[in-house]
Design a protein around this motif. Structure first.
Motif, PDB file in Angstrom:
ATOM      1  N   MET A   1       0.732  -1.263  -0.185  1.00 19.69           N
ATOM      2  CA  MET A   1       0.080   0.056  -0.121  1.00 19.69           C
ATOM      3  C   MET A   1       0.805   1.395  -0.071  1.00 19.69           C
ATOM      4  SD  MET A   1      -2.764   1.256   2.741  1.00 19.69           S
ATOM      5  CE  MET A   1      -1.788   1.202   3.835  1.00 19.69           C
ATOM      6  N   LYS A   2       0.589   2.259  -0.724  1.00 17.92           N
ATOM      7  CA  LYS A   2       1.332   3.508  -0.763  1.00 17.92           C
ATOM      8  C   LYS A   2       1.041   4.264   0.297  1.00 17.92           C
ATOM      9  CE  LYS A   2       2.241   7.358  -4.139  1.00 17.92           C
ATOM     10  NZ  LYS A   2       1.861   8.343  -5.018  1.00 17.92           N
ATOM     11  N   LEU A   3       2.101   4.745   0.865  1.00 18.10           N
ATOM     12  CA  LEU A   3       2.050   5.775   2.017  1.00 18.10           C
ATOM     13  C   LEU A   3       2.548   7.252   1.830  1.00 18.10           C
ATOM     14  CD1 LEU A   3       3.261   3.291   4.811  1.00 18.10           C
ATOM     15  CD2 LEU A   3       0.904   3.873   4.211  1.00 18.10           C
ATOM     16  N   PRO A   4       1.937   8.249   2.327  1.00 15.41           N
ATOM     17  CA  PRO A   4       2.705   9.329   2.450  1.00 15.41           C
ATOM     18  C   PRO A   4       4.070   9.456   2.727  1.00 15.41           C
ATOM     19  CG  PRO A   4       1.518   9.439   4.279  1.00 15.41           C
ATOM     20  CD  PRO A   4       1.199   7.936   3.559  1.00 15.41           C
ATOM     21  N   ARG A   5       4.980  10.578   2.190  1.00 14.56           N
ATOM     22  CA  ARG A   5       6.385  10.546   2.405  1.00 14.56           C
ATOM     23  C   ARG A   5       6.748  10.560   4.084  1.00 14.56           C
ATOM     24  NH1 ARG A   5       5.638  13.192  -2.652  1.00 14.56           N
ATOM     25  NH2 ARG A   5       6.978  12.370  -4.183  1.00 14.56           N
ATOM     26  N   THR A   6       5.607  11.264   4.524  1.00 15.25           N
ATOM     27  CA  THR A   6       6.138  11.555   5.970  1.00 15.25           C
ATOM     28  C   THR A   6       5.923  10.139   6.762  1.00 15.25           C
ATOM     29  OG1 THR A   6       3.476  11.824   6.286  1.00 15.25           O
ATOM     30  CG2 THR A   6       4.948  13.856   6.171  1.00 15.25           C
ATOM     31  N   ALA A   7       5.417   9.113   6.188  1.00 18.73           N
ATOM     32  CA  ALA A   7       5.484   7.821   6.959  1.00 18.73           C
ATOM     33  C   ALA A   7       6.936   7.216   6.960  1.00 18.73           C
ATOM     34  CB  ALA A   7       4.740   6.824   6.079  1.00 18.73           C
ATOM     35  N   THR A  24      12.677  11.912  -0.793  1.00 16.17           N
ATOM     36  CA  THR A  24      11.924  10.592  -0.741  1.00 16.17           C
ATOM     37  C   THR A  24      11.014  10.576  -1.885  1.00 16.17           C
ATOM     38  OG1 THR A  24      12.120  10.999   1.521  1.00 16.17           O
ATOM     39  CG2 THR A  24      10.324   9.299   0.654  1.00 16.17           C
ATOM     40  N   GLU A  25      11.126   9.634  -2.691  1.00 19.84           N
ATOM     41  CA  GLU A  25      10.341   9.310  -3.941  1.00 19.84           C
ATOM     42  C   GLU A  25       9.069   8.626  -3.714  1.00 19.84           C
ATOM     43  OE1 GLU A  25       9.455  10.215  -8.233  1.00 19.84           O
ATOM     44  OE2 GLU A  25      11.241  11.002  -6.553  1.00 19.84           O
ATOM     45  N   ASP A  26       9.073   7.410  -3.057  1.00 12.54           N
ATOM     46  CA  ASP A  26       8.048   6.610  -2.699  1.00 12.54           C
ATOM     47  C   ASP A  26       8.060   5.908  -1.392  1.00 12.54           C
ATOM     48  OD1 ASP A  26       6.942   6.657  -5.474  1.00 12.54           O
ATOM     49  OD2 ASP A  26       8.486   5.475  -6.068  1.00 12.54           O
ATOM     50  N   PRO A  59       5.649 -10.030 -14.626  1.00 14.45           N
ATOM     51  CA  PRO A  59       5.719  -8.554 -15.151  1.00 14.45           C
ATOM     52  C   PRO A  59       6.714  -7.637 -14.573  1.00 14.45           C
ATOM     53  CG  PRO A  59       3.535  -9.483 -14.127  1.00 14.45           C
ATOM     54  CD  PRO A  59       4.687 -10.315 -13.698  1.00 14.45           C
ATOM     55  N   VAL A  60       7.354  -7.869 -13.725  1.00 12.46           N
ATOM     56  CA  VAL A  60       8.549  -7.055 -13.060  1.00 12.46           C
ATOM     57  C   VAL A  60       9.885  -7.556 -13.851  1.00 12.46           C
ATOM     58  CG1 VAL A  60      10.141  -6.443 -11.315  1.00 12.46           C
ATOM     59  CG2 VAL A  60       7.487  -6.752 -10.879  1.00 12.46           C
ATOM     60  N   ARG A  61      10.083  -8.829 -14.010  1.00 15.55           N
ATOM     61  CA  ARG A  61      11.161  -9.320 -14.912  1.00 15.55           C
ATOM     62  C   ARG A  61      11.296  -8.576 -15.997  1.00 15.55           C
ATOM     63  NH1 ARG A  61       9.667 -14.450 -12.760  1.00 15.55           N
ATOM     64  NH2 ARG A  61       8.953 -14.862 -15.011  1.00 15.55           N
ATOM     65  N   PHE A  62       9.970  -8.557 -16.758  1.00 11.81           N
ATOM     66  CA  PHE A  62       9.966  -8.026 -18.289  1.00 11.81           C
ATOM     67  C   PHE A  62      10.241  -6.629 -18.152  1.00 11.81           C
ATOM     68  CE2 PHE A  62       7.265  -5.618 -21.249  1.00 11.81           C
ATOM     69  CZ  PHE A  62       7.826  -6.163 -22.244  1.00 11.81           C
ATOM     70  N   PHE A 172       4.572   2.876 -13.935  1.00  8.97           N
ATOM     71  CA  PHE A 172       5.155   1.481 -13.844  1.00  8.97           C
ATOM     72  C   PHE A 172       5.591   1.084 -12.369  1.00  8.97           C
ATOM     73  CE2 PHE A 172       6.187   3.241 -17.958  1.00  8.97           C
ATOM     74  CZ  PHE A 172       5.698   2.533 -18.971  1.00  8.97           C
ATOM     75  N   ARG A 173       6.060   1.957 -11.883  1.00 10.15           N
ATOM     76  CA  ARG A 173       6.504   1.742 -10.214  1.00 10.15           C
ATOM     77  C   ARG A 173       5.392   1.436  -9.646  1.00 10.15           C
ATOM     78  NH1 ARG A 173       9.589   6.282 -10.497  1.00 10.15           N
ATOM     79  NH2 ARG A 173       8.471   7.210  -8.894  1.00 10.15           N
ATOM     80  N   HIS A 174       4.342   2.321  -9.605  1.00 11.00           N
ATOM     81  CA  HIS A 174       2.941   2.425  -8.858  1.00 11.00           C
ATOM     82  C   HIS A 174       2.136   1.439  -9.260  1.00 11.00           C
ATOM     83  CE1 HIS A 174       4.228   6.761  -7.858  1.00 11.00           C
ATOM     84  NE2 HIS A 174       5.079   5.949  -7.165  1.00 11.00           N
ATOM     85  N   LEU A 175       1.912   1.070 -10.539  1.00 10.05           N
ATOM     86  CA  LEU A 175       0.859   0.073 -11.038  1.00 10.05           C
ATOM     87  C   LEU A 175       1.357  -1.269 -11.055  1.00 10.05           C
ATOM     88  CD1 LEU A 175      -0.721   2.467 -13.479  1.00 10.05           C
ATOM     89  CD2 LEU A 175      -1.621   2.010 -11.304  1.00 10.05           C
ATOM     90  N   ILE A 176       2.865  -1.659 -11.372  1.00 10.49           N
ATOM     91  CA  ILE A 176       3.174  -2.904 -11.812  1.00 10.49           C
ATOM     92  C   ILE A 176       4.472  -3.322 -10.811  1.00 10.49           C
ATOM     93  CG2 ILE A 176       4.311  -4.438 -13.441  1.00 10.49           C
ATOM     94  CD1 ILE A 176       3.103  -2.578 -15.679  1.00 10.49           C
ATOM     95  N   VAL A 177       5.202  -2.750 -10.438  1.00  6.41           N
ATOM     96  CA  VAL A 177       6.490  -3.249  -9.849  1.00  6.41           C
ATOM     97  C   VAL A 177       6.041  -3.214  -8.160  1.00  6.41           C
ATOM     98  CG1 VAL A 177       8.858  -2.694  -9.165  1.00  6.41           C
ATOM     99  CG2 VAL A 177       8.099  -2.144 -11.449  1.00  6.41           C
ATOM    100  N   TYR A 178       5.541  -2.307  -7.582  1.00  8.21           N
ATOM    101  CA  TYR A 178       5.355  -2.234  -6.060  1.00  8.21           C
ATOM    102  C   TYR A 178       4.066  -3.274  -5.982  1.00  8.21           C
ATOM    103  CZ  TYR A 178       8.331   1.853  -5.912  1.00  8.21           C
ATOM    104  OH  TYR A 178       9.342   2.914  -6.075  1.00  8.21           O
TER     105      TYR A 178
END
Length: 204
Positions: A1-7, A24-26, A59-62, A172-178
């Motif tokens: 689950m994505k969190l705010p940078r302050t986390a 802090t990117e993600d 999907p990540v390997r690709f 790609f990071r947010h929808l596939i990798v993470y």
């Protein structure tokens, strides 16, 4: 689950003293039901048992295969753009008490180079023509008294090109990798007491 940078930034991590020039990117969280305060090494071991970075979901390997191919064609990953060449390794900034906590054999098939590891933190880094990046894994108490794994990605883009690159790969990071890492790492925690038979691979 994505969190705010302050986390990430509000936690008392040692990494903060070393990355004042990074952003802090993600920040992402991974559920570990039933985990206790001393289970961070257990989680890291479970992730290694599940294949670590060497065995990512399809999907990540690709995506990484495409990235490495582009890097080879365009020269993004040449030695002159790497740690110790284009950028000073974060490891060079370490205080004495952190310097001997990891070695290069801890990379576990990852393109990242280990920086340090503590009872509640694990840090690794990479550099190429696009960015100097740091992956921080931390062990955090949750509101219900449990604990969970959190990953923060810290970056220092290489000029305008690096900033554009990071913006381009964000979907790609947010929808596939993470999300794929979430499935892999949370499954690793659930199955930590049920190791796979020899010769089998983790599910994608």
């Amino acid at each position: 689950m994505k969190l705010p940078r302050t986390a990430h930034t509000d936690q008392p991590w040692r990494i903060h003293e070393l990355t004042t020039d990074f952003r802090t990117e993600d920040v992402w969280s991974y559920r570990t039901p039933g985990a206790g305060p001393d289970d961070f090494p257990v989680m890291l071991a479970a992730m290694r048992t599940a294949g670590g970075f060497a065995e990512q979901p399809a999907p990540v390997r690709f995506l990484f295969a495409v990235r490495w191919k582009l890097g080879a064609l365009l020269g993004w990953d040449k030695r002159r753009a790497s740690l110790g060449a284009r950028v000073q390794p974060l490891r060079d900034r370490l205080p004495r008490d952190l310097r001997e906590t990891v070695d290069d054999s801890d990379a576990d098939g990852s393109p990242f180079t280990p920086v340090y590891q503590l009872a509640n933190e694990s840090v690794s880094e990479l550099a190429n023509k696009t960015v100097h990046g740091v992956m921080h894994l931390g062990w955090v108490e949750t509101g219900d008294g449990g604990h969970e794994l959190r990953m923060a990605v810290l970056v220092k883009p290489n000029g305008l090109f690096g900033r554009l690159y990071m913006a381009f790969i964000a979907p790609f990071r947010h929808l596939i990798v993470y999300p794929a890492l979430t499935r892999q790492w949370e499954r690793a925690w659930r199955e930590r007491t049920h190791p796979r038979p020899e010769g089998t691979s983790p599910r994608a």
